[in-house]
Design a protein around this motif. Structure first.
Motif, mmCIF file in Angstrom:
data_model
loop_
_atom_site.group_PDB
_atom_site.id
_atom_site.type_symbol
_atom_site.label_atom_id
_atom_site.label_comp_id
_atom_site.label_asym_id
_atom_site.label_seq_id
_atom_site.Cartn_x
_atom_site.Cartn_y
_atom_site.Cartn_z
ATOM 1 N N PRO A 14 -4.512 -7.513 -10.601
ATOM 2 C CA PRO A 14 -5.701 -8.097 -11.230
ATOM 3 C C PRO A 14 -5.782 -7.634 -12.691
ATOM 4 O O PRO A 14 -5.317 -6.545 -13.028
ATOM 5 N N ILE A 15 -6.364 -8.452 -13.530
ATOM 6 C CA ILE A 15 -6.462 -8.146 -14.967
ATOM 7 C C ILE A 15 -7.030 -6.748 -15.191
ATOM 8 O O ILE A 15 -6.495 -5.978 -15.986
ATOM 9 N N TYR A 62 -9.562 -1.821 -7.102
ATOM 10 C CA TYR A 62 -9.632 -3.280 -7.119
ATOM 11 C C TYR A 62 -9.109 -3.913 -5.831
ATOM 12 O O TYR A 62 -9.204 -5.123 -5.646
ATOM 13 N N ALA A 63 -8.583 -3.101 -4.920
ATOM 14 C CA ALA A 63 -7.996 -3.638 -3.687
ATOM 15 C C ALA A 63 -9.043 -4.290 -2.778
ATOM 16 O O ALA A 63 -8.743 -5.254 -2.074
ATOM 17 N N ASP A 64 -10.253 -3.769 -2.795
ATOM 18 C CA ASP A 64 -11.287 -4.288 -1.905
ATOM 19 C C ASP A 64 -12.194 -5.314 -2.569
ATOM 20 O O ASP A 64 -13.191 -5.732 -1.992
ATOM 21 N N SER A 65 -11.832 -5.726 -3.763
ATOM 22 C CA SER A 65 -12.630 -6.721 -4.464
ATOM 23 C C SER A 65 -12.599 -8.042 -3.693
ATOM 24 O O SER A 65 -11.543 -8.465 -3.213
ATOM 25 N N PRO A 66 -13.753 -8.705 -3.560
ATOM 26 C CA PRO A 66 -13.758 -10.002 -2.873
ATOM 27 C C PRO A 66 -12.920 -11.048 -3.616
ATOM 28 O O PRO A 66 -12.493 -12.036 -3.020
ATOM 29 N N ASP A 67 -12.657 -10.810 -4.892
ATOM 30 C CA ASP A 67 -11.854 -11.743 -5.677
ATOM 31 C C ASP A 67 -10.351 -11.484 -5.563
ATOM 32 O O ASP A 67 -9.544 -12.266 -6.055
ATOM 33 N N ALA A 68 -9.965 -10.368 -4.914
ATOM 34 C CA ALA A 68 -8.548 -10.009 -4.825
ATOM 35 C C ALA A 68 -7.833 -10.933 -3.839
ATOM 36 O O ALA A 68 -8.243 -11.082 -2.690
ATOM 37 N N GLY A 71 -1.869 -11.699 -2.981
ATOM 38 C CA GLY A 71 -0.905 -11.321 -4.013
ATOM 39 C C GLY A 71 -1.383 -10.138 -4.838
ATOM 40 O O GLY A 71 -0.611 -9.229 -5.140
ATOM 41 N N ASN A 72 -2.676 -10.134 -5.181
ATOM 42 C CA ASN A 72 -3.247 -9.002 -5.908
ATOM 43 C C ASN A 72 -3.145 -7.729 -5.077
ATOM 44 O O ASN A 72 -2.749 -6.677 -5.575
ATOM 45 N N LYS A 73 -3.486 -7.865 -3.797
ATOM 46 C CA LYS A 73 -3.450 -6.680 -2.918
ATOM 47 C C LYS A 73 -2.029 -6.153 -2.763
ATOM 48 O O LYS A 73 -1.803 -4.945 -2.748
ATOM 49 N N GLN A 74 -1.053 -7.056 -2.695
ATOM 50 C CA GLN A 74 0.351 -6.627 -2.611
ATOM 51 C C GLN A 74 0.767 -5.933 -3.902
ATOM 52 O O GLN A 74 1.439 -4.903 -3.876
ATOM 53 N N ALA A 75 0.349 -6.469 -5.038
ATOM 54 C CA ALA A 75 0.686 -5.862 -6.327
ATOM 55 C C ALA A 75 0.039 -4.488 -6.468
ATOM 56 O O ALA A 75 0.658 -3.553 -6.990
ATOM 57 N N ILE A 76 -1.184 -4.345 -5.986
ATOM 58 C CA ILE A 76 -1.870 -3.048 -6.022
ATOM 59 C C ILE A 76 -1.116 -2.051 -5.148
ATOM 60 O O ILE A 76 -0.874 -0.903 -5.551
ATOM 61 N N SER A 77 -0.711 -2.478 -3.968
ATOM 62 C CA SER A 77 0.070 -1.611 -3.083
ATOM 63 C C SER A 77 1.395 -1.225 -3.738
ATOM 64 O O SER A 77 1.810 -0.067 -3.690
ATOM 65 N N ASN A 78 2.055 -2.199 -4.365
ATOM 66 C CA ASN A 78 3.320 -1.917 -5.056
ATOM 67 C C ASN A 78 3.121 -0.892 -6.173
ATOM 68 O O ASN A 78 3.931 0.022 -6.341
ATOM 69 N N ALA A 79 2.049 -1.059 -6.963
ATOM 70 C CA ALA A 79 1.771 -0.144 -8.077
ATOM 71 C C ALA A 79 1.481 1.256 -7.550
ATOM 72 O O ALA A 79 1.960 2.256 -8.101
ATOM 73 N N HIS A 80 0.711 1.324 -6.469
ATOM 74 C CA HIS A 80 0.398 2.615 -5.854
ATOM 75 C C HIS A 80 1.689 3.297 -5.391
ATOM 76 O O HIS A 80 1.941 4.463 -5.712
ATOM 77 N N ASN A 81 2.504 2.566 -4.661
ATOM 78 C CA ASN A 81 3.745 3.143 -4.124
ATOM 79 C C ASN A 81 4.702 3.553 -5.240
ATOM 80 O O ASN A 81 5.357 4.593 -5.150
#
Length: 108
Positions: A14-15, A62-68, A71-81
């Motif tokens: 997400p931006i 931003y993972a729990d955002s209703p707008d996520a 794809g956003n959630k996967q990108a957040i997981s990737n960034a975390h990992n």
């Protein structure tokens, strides 16, 4: 090619999460580092670990955002990992330098 997930969304942070500050790795530890250099490196590694946790906290919010999207959630997981992997590599280099120092001390 951009990865797309089941809901048709692209894997992209997400931006707001793109504005989270991914820290640079600490300076390299000199080969055959002496005690003072290892102590400096230890401080640098600990500071880096704090910065990486701050980055993960920033991205993960931003993972729990209703707008996520999925794809956003996967990108957040990737960034975390990725940040965890990077932190583990830095810690492993420090530990290797520490073991080398101890081995050199044992030979003296």
């Amino acid at each position: 090619a951009q990865e797309v997930v089941d809901d048709g969304s692209m894997v992209v942070l997400p931006i707001q999460a793109q504005e989270c500050d991914l820290p640079s790795a600490p300076p390299p530890i000199p080969e055959n580092a002496e005690k003072a250099q290892l102590l400096t490196a230890q401080k640098n590694v600990k500071h880096f670990q704090v910065q990486m946790q701050d980055y993960r906290d920033c991205v993960n919010q931003y993972a729990d955002s209703p707008d996520a999207t999925l794809g956003n959630k996967q990108a957040i997981s990737n960034a975390h990992n990725y940040s965890v992997d990077r932190e583990e590599r830095v810690a492993a280099m420090f530990n290797e330098a520490g073991r080398g120092y101890k081995a050199r001390q044992a030979q003296n």
